[in-house]
Design an enzyme around this catalytic site. Structure first.
Site, PDB file in Angstrom:
ATOM      1  N   ASP A  46      -0.316   4.971   1.139  1.00 31.78           N
ATOM      2  CA  ASP A  46      -0.529   5.982   2.194  1.00 31.78           C
ATOM      3  C   ASP A  46      -0.342   5.421   3.593  1.00 31.78           C
ATOM      4  O   ASP A  46      -0.965   4.422   3.961  1.00 31.78           O
ATOM      5  CB  ASP A  46      -1.928   6.594   2.056  1.00 31.78           C
ATOM      6  CG  ASP A  46      -2.072   7.293   0.706  1.00 31.78           C
ATOM      7  OD1 ASP A  46      -1.070   7.799   0.193  1.00 31.78           O
ATOM      8  OD2 ASP A  46      -3.192   7.299   0.172  1.00 31.78           O
ATOM      9  N   ASP A  87       0.843  -1.194   0.000  1.00 31.58           N
ATOM     10  CA  ASP A  87       0.000   0.000   0.000  1.00 31.58           C
ATOM     11  C   ASP A  87       0.886   1.255   0.000  1.00 31.58           C
ATOM     12  O   ASP A  87       2.069   1.182   0.356  1.00 31.58           O
ATOM     13  CB  ASP A  87      -0.871  -0.052   1.268  1.00 31.58           C
ATOM     14  CG  ASP A  87      -1.775   1.147   1.403  1.00 31.58           C
ATOM     15  OD1 ASP A  87      -2.277   1.652   0.386  1.00 31.58           O
ATOM     16  OD2 ASP A  87      -1.985   1.593   2.557  1.00 31.58           O
TER      17      ASP A  87
END
Lengths: 180, 180
Positions: free
Chosen positions: B9, B7
């Site tokens: 963020d 991922d």
């Protein structure tokens, strides 16, 4: 609910129309789509390596993917599919950084009934684990883990390894049988 | 080669730093990151529903994701992981149409050794079929089919269902053991 990944270019959207339009704008020469089907090539492959490479460069321009024409019947059939399956729009947008916003806006405009949660912009499709993939590229179907369905296009005429659909009416017929 | 989805963020990029920066710009009030960890919340959840909703709106602005600071050690560890695994950057960008170009440019700038072929911008992650997913959202890990690894963040402190890594050094330690 089973999941269907649906490619964008030459499956629901018609970038070849934009190639034809921009090439005519830049050269005054209008190529007919029938010629692409006769030759069994992508638009830019029709012009040989050097000139074809320059024409392929259109794909990097902002606006190339904006307001592309829709493939016939795809809205209607996808609206029907959406009642029986989970739909994902899975497009190999990542080679073309400037295509992303145009593609996003296009999906929002033409498929408002499919959520952004169901968009996938990627570089490859082999790690997409849906049950079906409808795509015009044999290479995407070859590496796909589920059932691959080849959408008829000038550059895939020779393939005989995948089930071929010629249009969206045939997509509907196929999935009507799957649902029985 | 096994595949790892990573991922963006609060795993490799630090949008909380941008929240803190823009909130200070707009209000003159500087929130410290430690406060977020004390409260166990996302930045915008700290302000209640109405005001928080307005602050969450930053995510829709062009430039919010531009030049975000890197999470400590992630470049170095991902360069090492890239020798042993296939890496995909998988980010739920699709809620935020205006984030896509900023996120793309950020990956190109900070991870030039990972190809655009290995970027995935999506709305959900349940149809991503990699072997591992490193993510700060419990919901993404819950629906993931492979091995989920929870990256420590203010909004996931209470979870005890997934293996937690506090930083990228711990990610490296985990995968060193996996490779044995």
């Amino acid at each position: 609910m089973k999941q269907i990944a649906i490619d964008m270019d030459e499956v629901i959207a018609r970038p070849n129309d934009r190639f034809i339009e921009w090439y005519a704008r830049d050269t005054g020469i209008k190529i007919r789509e029938e010629v692409l089907f006769q030759e069994g090539k992508k638009f830019y492959q029709y012009f040989g390596e050097e000139k074809g490479g320059a024409i392929r460069g259109y794909l990097h321009h902002k606006g190339f993917f904006k307001d592309l024409p829709l493939m016939a019947d795809c809205q209607k059939v996808i609206r029907w599919l959406d009642q029986h399956y989970e739909i994902f729009f899975v497009t190999a947008a990542m080679e073309f950084r400037n295509s992303m916003e145009d593609k996003y806006d296009w999906l929002q405009a033409y498929f408002p009934f499919i959520s952004w949660r169901q968009y996938v912009f990627c570089g490859r499709k082999d790690m997409i684990a849906t049950d079906y993939l409808i795509d015009d590229h044999v290479s995407n179907l070859t590496s796909f883990r589920g059932k691959g369905i080849l959408f008829h296009a000038p550059h895939n005429l020779e393939d005989t390894t995948f089930m071929r659909v010629k249009n969206w009416k045939e997509v509907r017929s196929f999935f009507e049988k799957e649902l029985k």
